[in-house]
Design a protein around this motif. Structure first.
Motif, PDB file in Angstrom:
ATOM      1  N   VAL A 580       2.426  11.570   4.319  1.00 47.44           N
ATOM      2  CA  VAL A 580       2.614  11.029   2.980  1.00 47.44           C
ATOM      3  C   VAL A 580       2.983   9.659   2.690  1.00 47.44           C
ATOM      4  CG1 VAL A 580       3.800  11.336   0.664  1.00 47.44           C
ATOM      5  CG2 VAL A 580       3.033  13.267   2.061  1.00 47.44           C
ATOM      6  N   GLN A 583       0.348   7.326   3.451  1.00 49.52           N
ATOM      7  CA  GLN A 583      -0.826   7.684   2.522  1.00 49.52           C
ATOM      8  C   GLN A 583      -2.272   8.028   3.291  1.00 49.52           C
ATOM      9  OE1 GLN A 583      -1.169   7.849  -1.077  1.00 49.52           O
ATOM     10  NE2 GLN A 583       0.538   8.895  -0.434  1.00 49.52           N
ATOM     11  N   GLU A 669      -6.141   7.451  -0.646  1.00 51.94           N
ATOM     12  CA  GLU A 669      -6.532   6.693  -1.850  1.00 51.94           C
ATOM     13  C   GLU A 669      -7.901   6.550  -1.817  1.00 51.94           C
ATOM     14  OE1 GLU A 669      -3.848   3.644  -2.532  1.00 51.94           O
ATOM     15  OE2 GLU A 669      -2.203   4.857  -2.975  1.00 51.94           O
TER      16      GLU A 669
END
Length: 685
Positions: A580, A583, A669
């Protein structure tokens, strides 16, 4: 009492010369030498006569044995002579110069046979040197009824004969020394005077060694010049200053030329002594000079320490690896960055060499490069690669020779900068440019081949309907069709590699994509003894990607792992983890195969590079996978062997192997679409 001051005014050299020359030189040495020469000459002449007698006697005794060729008797004769202490050897030659018998135990020295021979039918003497001693060699002819029948040779040690003369000379020296000892009593008082003064000078020197530089050994150092009323103020630069001593304790600018400038001073003339006193006063000058120089050195030392601390601070602040080596290529100093790089304390590094603190191959290469720079006195600038923790570290190393006033190299200043990241950027740029160029080429070639390939495949299929099934022509057409389909697959790979086809990226679950690919190949792999083990992170978010293309990547990586393990099979571990903070999501594909050679790891993603046999691979699979992952904004890399502990808690059948692991990173993303950004929350995989 009156004689002692006069005697003390004599030079010390005169006193020593009188004692040694008169007592030792004029008595012992000439007597011992002359006696030794006379004894040596006498013994040498006696040895020659004795050798002549022995050799001629042996020549007469061996005649009968030589006529009958009784070698045993001849051997006994020469062996009897060898028992004499000063006879080194004895042997007999026949008329042709061949050795009949000899007394040598380790074999007869061939060169000795021709170094001496009788002259005009008489015994001849030759002096020989065997490297250890001098030998008189006697060659006597063996004559039988007026005819030369051979030669007898005897070697007598001249060194042993002269040893007696040496012993005689030593006895003379001993008796002379005894007489000298008896004569020492009258000279004791004389020696005591000299010894006392030398002892005082010794005590002064010891005080100087201890650091007490205020001690004075010369008598003139006890008085001020101004206290001596007889001193001439025009001749003495220290006159009139009660705080300044005589020339011995004044500074150089005060005392002028030292004693030479004080020769006209009545105080100096009244107290002038011999060389011992001059030496004592010189010690006083030395003590004052040492004190002055020590004060200067202490001030200089404080300055140097400040400069050293400043230089150490500068060196420790730089991230470069800096070290200084001496002319023997041993470390003199290192900075903090270098010590951290080799994981050693700086004090432990000083005194060692590159071969002591680096692995054998690296240390030897660096040592040879240092030796080359030191020998040529020319700087070196190059990049080197080192292995650290399983990864390659690139260093830009600069070596600069340190020279003395004569230009001779006496050391090396070496700096090294870590350029690993820069090197990786360069490799990535080169790889990107290469992939782009090859992609354009592959796309153009694929489009050009597609049309004629479709025609060949179509006609091959149509012609099969026009010929009988089972005929040779029908079989040939099937072969054409099969190979045309293989070519079409290659063209499809080329198109995929060139990324000409459009990607259909959608919302997808990363774990589901992996499991779909694993489900497709698991059964086929099990038939080849390849077991797939999964370790998936169930926190996978929804990512944005092309499921079919990613599935193509997963299947390609799984197939390559199966092919690497071969017929014996093995274990294939598929692991995924969510990061996390970074990312990103990462997948590992690890196998228990033989691994990938280091030289192939950097080329594994190159187009058309393959290690498979001809006909079993095009070398485009990993290149296409590389392009797909790059198109998704991710990265793919390989490590071999598999990091230690990677297969912990996994049953590998007892054969983990070195193996290889492919690492795929994909970002969480993605770019905005028409409908806005997609959610990236966690989901169950």
């Amino acid at each position: 009492m009156i004689a002692w001051p006069k005697l003390s005014r004599l030079s010390f050299r005169t006193k020593i010369n009188c004692g040694i020359v008169l007592i030792v030189g004029l008595i012992t040495i000439p007597l011992a030498y002359l006696t030794w020469r006379a004894a040596a000459e006498s013994l040498r002449a006696e040895t020659r006569k004795r050798g002549m007698v022995l050799s001629e006697n042996l020549a007469m005794r061996v005649s009968d044995a030589m006529l009958s060729m009784d070698l045993l008797r001849l051997k006994n004769m020469v062996d009897e002579l060898k028992k004499v202490d000063d006879i080194v050897y004895a042997f007999i030659l026949d008329r042709d110069g061949n050795v009949l018998v000899h007394t040598f135990k380790g074999g007869f020295p061939v060169e000795l046979r021709t170094v001496n021979a009788p002259k005009n039918g008489t015994t001849h003497i030759q002096l020989l040197d065997d490297g250890r001693e001098y030998i008189d060699d006697f060659a006597a002819p063996v004559v039988i009824v007026g005819t030369p029948f051979g030669t007898t040779r005897i070697g007598l040690s001249r060194t042993k004969a002269e040893a007696g003369a040496d012993r005689l000379a030593l006895m003379i020296v001993f008796y002379s020394a005894t007489a000298m000892i008896a004569a020492l009593a009258p000279s004791t008082l004389f020696a005591r005077r000299v010894t006392e003064r030398i002892n005082r000078l010794k005590s002064h020197a010891e005080e100087v060694v201890k650091g007490n530089l205020d001690q004075r050994a010369g008598p003139r150092a006890l008085f001020s010049c101004s206290s001596m009323l007889a001193c001439d103020k025009t001749a003495c630069p220290a006159y009139g200053d009660r705080d300044r001593r005589c020339w011995l304790t004044a500074s150089p600018d005060q005392r002028g030329e030292g004693p030479e400038s004080c020769r006209g001073c009545p105080v100096y003339a009244a107290q002038k002594g011999d060389e011992i006193q001059d030496l004592a006063e010189t010690f006083d000058v030395m003590a004052v000079s040492l004190k002055t120089h020590l004060d200067e050195l202490r001030r200089t030392e404080r300055v140097l320490k400040r400069q050293e601390r400043l230089l150490r601070t500068i060196l420790d602040a730089t991230p470069d690896l800096v070290c200084l080596l001496d002319e023997n290529l041993a470390y003199l100093a290192v900075n903090r960055a270098f010590a951290a790089f080799v994981a050693l304390d700086p004090q432990d590094i000083v005194g060692t060499t590159d071969r002591d603190i680096f692995p054998a191959d690296e240390g030897m290469a660096m040592h040879d490069e240092n030796a080359l720079v030191l020998a040529s006195s020319r700087p070196s600038d190059r990049e080197v690669s080192l292995r650290r923790n399983g990864a390659t570290v690139w260093l830009h190393v600069v070596r600069v020779p340190i020279t003395d006033s004569r230009g001779r190299a006496i050391g090396i200043l070496r700096t090294a900068r870590d350029v690993t990241q820069l090197r990786q950027f360069q490799e990535q740029l080169i790889q990107s440019q290469k992939m782009e160029s090859l992609g354009k080429l592959a796309g153009g070639v694929a489009h050009e081949i597609n049309t004629p390939l479709g025609v060949i495949l179509g006609y091959a299929q149509l012609l099969q309907d026009d010929v009988p099934t089972g005929s040779q022509i029908h079989a040939d057409l099937q072969t054409i069709e099969k190979q045309a389909k293989v070519c079409r697959k290659i063209v499809a790979d080329l198109l995929g590699f060139s990324r000409q086809a459009e990607s259909a990226k959608i919302e997808m679950c990363f774990n589901n994509s992996l499991m779909e690919a694993i489900t497709l190949v698991r059964h086929a792999f099990s038939l080849e003894h390849a077991t797939i083990v999964t370790d998936l992170d169930d926190r996978m978010p929804i990512i944005y990607g092309d499921p079919e293309k990613l599935k193509q990547v997963w299947i390609n990586l799984l197939s390559n792992a199966r092919d690497a393990m071969g017929r014996q099979g093995g274990t294939l571990l598929v692991r995924s983890r969510l990061f996390v903070a970074d990312q990103k999501v990462t997948a590992w594909f690890a196998d228990t195969g033989p691994g990938i050679p280091p030289e192939n790891c950097s080329r594994i993603f190159d187009p058309f590079f393959t290690t498979k046999p001809v006909g079993q691979g095009t070398g485009l699979g990993l290149s296409v996978s590389f392009g797909i992952i790059q198109d998704h904004g991710g990265a793919i890399s390989v490590e071999s062997p598999v990091p230690q502990g990677f297969f912990d808690n996994v049953d590998t059948g007892g054969n983990p192997g070195p193996g290889a692991v492919f690492i795929v990173d994909l970002p969480l993303e993605h770019e905005e679409t028409i409908g806005g950004p997609l959610p990236a929350g966690p989901m169950e995989g």
